[in-house]
Scaffold this motif. Structure first.
Motif, PDB file in Angstrom:
ATOM      1  N   LYS A  92      21.447  34.535  23.056  1.00  0.00           N
ATOM      2  CA  LYS A  92      22.469  34.057  23.983  1.00  0.00           C
ATOM      3  C   LYS A  92      21.862  33.688  25.334  1.00  0.00           C
ATOM      4  O   LYS A  92      22.178  32.663  25.923  1.00  0.00           O
ATOM      5  CB  LYS A  92      23.548  35.128  24.188  1.00  0.00           C
ATOM      6  N   ASN A 128      27.669  39.456  31.427  1.00  0.00           N
ATOM      7  CA  ASN A 128      28.956  38.808  31.662  1.00  0.00           C
ATOM      8  C   ASN A 128      28.884  37.282  31.561  1.00  0.00           C
ATOM      9  O   ASN A 128      29.908  36.621  31.575  1.00  0.00           O
ATOM     10  CB  ASN A 128      29.488  39.195  33.041  1.00  0.00           C
ATOM     11  N   SER A 153      30.127  36.308  27.851  1.00  0.00           N
ATOM     12  CA  SER A 153      30.217  37.612  27.183  1.00  0.00           C
ATOM     13  C   SER A 153      30.745  37.504  25.758  1.00  0.00           C
ATOM     14  O   SER A 153      30.399  38.322  24.904  1.00  0.00           O
ATOM     15  CB  SER A 153      31.108  38.557  27.998  1.00  0.00           C
ATOM     16  N   ASN A 154      31.579  36.493  25.490  1.00  0.00           N
ATOM     17  CA  ASN A 154      32.074  36.317  24.124  1.00  0.00           C
ATOM     18  C   ASN A 154      30.926  36.008  23.157  1.00  0.00           C
ATOM     19  O   ASN A 154      30.917  36.479  22.013  1.00  0.00           O
ATOM     20  CB  ASN A 154      33.105  35.193  24.062  1.00  0.00           C
ATOM     21  N   TYR A 171      27.821  36.940  23.659  1.00  0.00           N
ATOM     22  CA  TYR A 171      27.050  38.195  23.556  1.00  0.00           C
ATOM     23  C   TYR A 171      27.674  39.119  22.513  1.00  0.00           C
ATOM     24  O   TYR A 171      26.964  39.731  21.707  1.00  0.00           O
ATOM     25  CB  TYR A 171      27.014  38.887  24.922  1.00  0.00           C
ATOM     26  N   ASP A 172      29.007  39.222  22.532  1.00  0.00           N
ATOM     27  CA  ASP A 172      29.680  40.070  21.542  1.00  0.00           C
ATOM     28  C   ASP A 172      29.418  39.577  20.127  1.00  0.00           C
ATOM     29  O   ASP A 172      29.201  40.381  19.211  1.00  0.00           O
ATOM     30  CB  ASP A 172      31.184  40.104  21.814  1.00  0.00           C
ATOM     31  N   ASN A 232      25.918  40.411  18.932  1.00  0.00           N
ATOM     32  CA  ASN A 232      25.697  41.838  18.683  1.00  0.00           C
ATOM     33  C   ASN A 232      26.746  42.453  17.764  1.00  0.00           C
ATOM     34  O   ASN A 232      26.913  43.663  17.730  1.00  0.00           O
ATOM     35  CB  ASN A 232      25.656  42.589  20.017  1.00  0.00           C
ATOM     36  N   TRP A 233      27.433  41.595  17.001  1.00  0.00           N
ATOM     37  CA  TRP A 233      28.388  42.050  15.988  1.00  0.00           C
ATOM     38  C   TRP A 233      29.465  42.948  16.592  1.00  0.00           C
ATOM     39  O   TRP A 233      29.845  43.963  16.025  1.00  0.00           O
ATOM     40  CB  TRP A 233      27.651  42.762  14.841  1.00  0.00           C
ATOM     41  N   LYS A 234      29.944  42.558  17.767  1.00  0.00           N
ATOM     42  CA  LYS A 234      31.020  43.307  18.421  1.00  0.00           C
ATOM     43  C   LYS A 234      32.253  42.423  18.626  1.00  0.00           C
ATOM     44  O   LYS A 234      33.074  42.675  19.496  1.00  0.00           O
ATOM     45  CB  LYS A 234      30.549  43.851  19.766  1.00  0.00           C
ATOM     46  N   THR A 235      32.362  41.363  17.819  1.00  0.00           N
ATOM     47  CA  THR A 235      33.457  40.408  17.967  1.00  0.00           C
ATOM     48  C   THR A 235      34.794  41.059  17.644  1.00  0.00           C
ATOM     49  O   THR A 235      34.930  41.773  16.653  1.00  0.00           O
ATOM     50  CB  THR A 235      33.252  39.210  17.031  1.00  0.00           C
ATOM     51  N   ASN A 290      38.389  36.998  20.808  1.00  0.00           N
ATOM     52  CA  ASN A 290      37.197  36.271  21.219  1.00  0.00           C
ATOM     53  C   ASN A 290      37.513  34.774  21.282  1.00  0.00           C
ATOM     54  O   ASN A 290      37.827  34.154  20.274  1.00  0.00           O
ATOM     55  CB  ASN A 290      36.064  36.539  20.217  1.00  0.00           C
TER      56      ASN A 290
END
Length: 223
Positions: free
Chosen positions: A35, A41, A44-45, A47-48, A51-54, A58
């Motif tokens: 990314k 920040n 950040s979407n 980045y999520d 890192n599999w944090k969606t 999003n």
């Protein structure tokens, strides 16, 4: 014709100010790209996603979802309206069929993009006329792939080969494009992950894919 022209438009949004690029899915979520940015920040979407944090809100993922379903909706409108158009010297049966084929092809493409990212999604195969039409349950991956294949087979029947298009129409869906998408769809279905989700065996998927790469169909692709 303008109705079908509008069916193509959501495909262009990936490269315009309405940014809904599959690059975030195919590259940032994989090992192909990072990314980057000044800090966490900054986008950040993305980045999520990396890192599999969606989560469900999003924006980058929602835009991809919305754009493809807007494409589906436009295709549904074309498929409802075109059969009712009266034929004349400009709109003959051959052109009507080609336009129907384009709409079927594009709807299949939009659903192919959706199922690759989201798995089973709601199957909306007609115009939504009222609020009740929005309450559609999520379909299985198998049902989505079956709908994609049905659309592509119909597109293959209706579409023209490339050589039949005028120069001004180059870039529209062709018979060869429908056959190539059928081949690609069956290859996806044969893969280790997808084959667990569909009702057809890997061997049968490969046979279907091979059939669309036969000598007969290859000559059509090159026409």
């Amino acid at each position: 014709i303008n109705n079908v022209n509008s069916d193509y438009v959501p495909l262009q949004w990936e490269y315009s100010t309405t940014y809904c690029s599959e690059w975030f899915i195919g590259d940032i979520v994989s090992d192909d790209a990072l990314k980057g940015g000044q800090n966490l920040n900054d986008m950040s979407n993305a980045y999520d996603m990396e890192n599999w944090k969606t989560i469900s809100n999003n924006d980058l993922l929602n835009d991809i979802y919305r754009a493809n379903f807007l494409g589906v909706g436009r295709c549904n409108l074309s498929l409802r309206n075109i059969p009712n158009v009266q034929t004349d010297s400009l709109m003959n049966e051959s052109l009507k069929n080609r336009l129907l084929g384009e709409a079927h092809f594009l709807r299949a493409m939009y659903y192919f993009r959706l199922v690759r990212i989201f798995g089973g999604v709601p199957l909306v195969l007609d115009v939504v006329d009222g609020t009740d039409g929005w309450l559609v349950e999520r379909a299985s991956e198998d049902d989505v792939f079956k709908a994609i294949i049905a659309d592509l087979e119909q597109a293959n029947e209706y579409l023209w080969v490339r050589s039949e298009y005028d120069a001004a129409d180059l870039g529209r869906a062709t018979k060869g494009a429908a056959q190539a998408m059928l081949l690609k769809t069956y290859l996806y279905m044969a893969g280790d992950y997808w084959n667990k989700q569909v009702s057809m065996s890997s061997a049968d998927c490969y046979k279907k894919a091979k059939a669309w790469r036969s000598e007969e169909h290859t000559s059509e692709l090159q026409s």
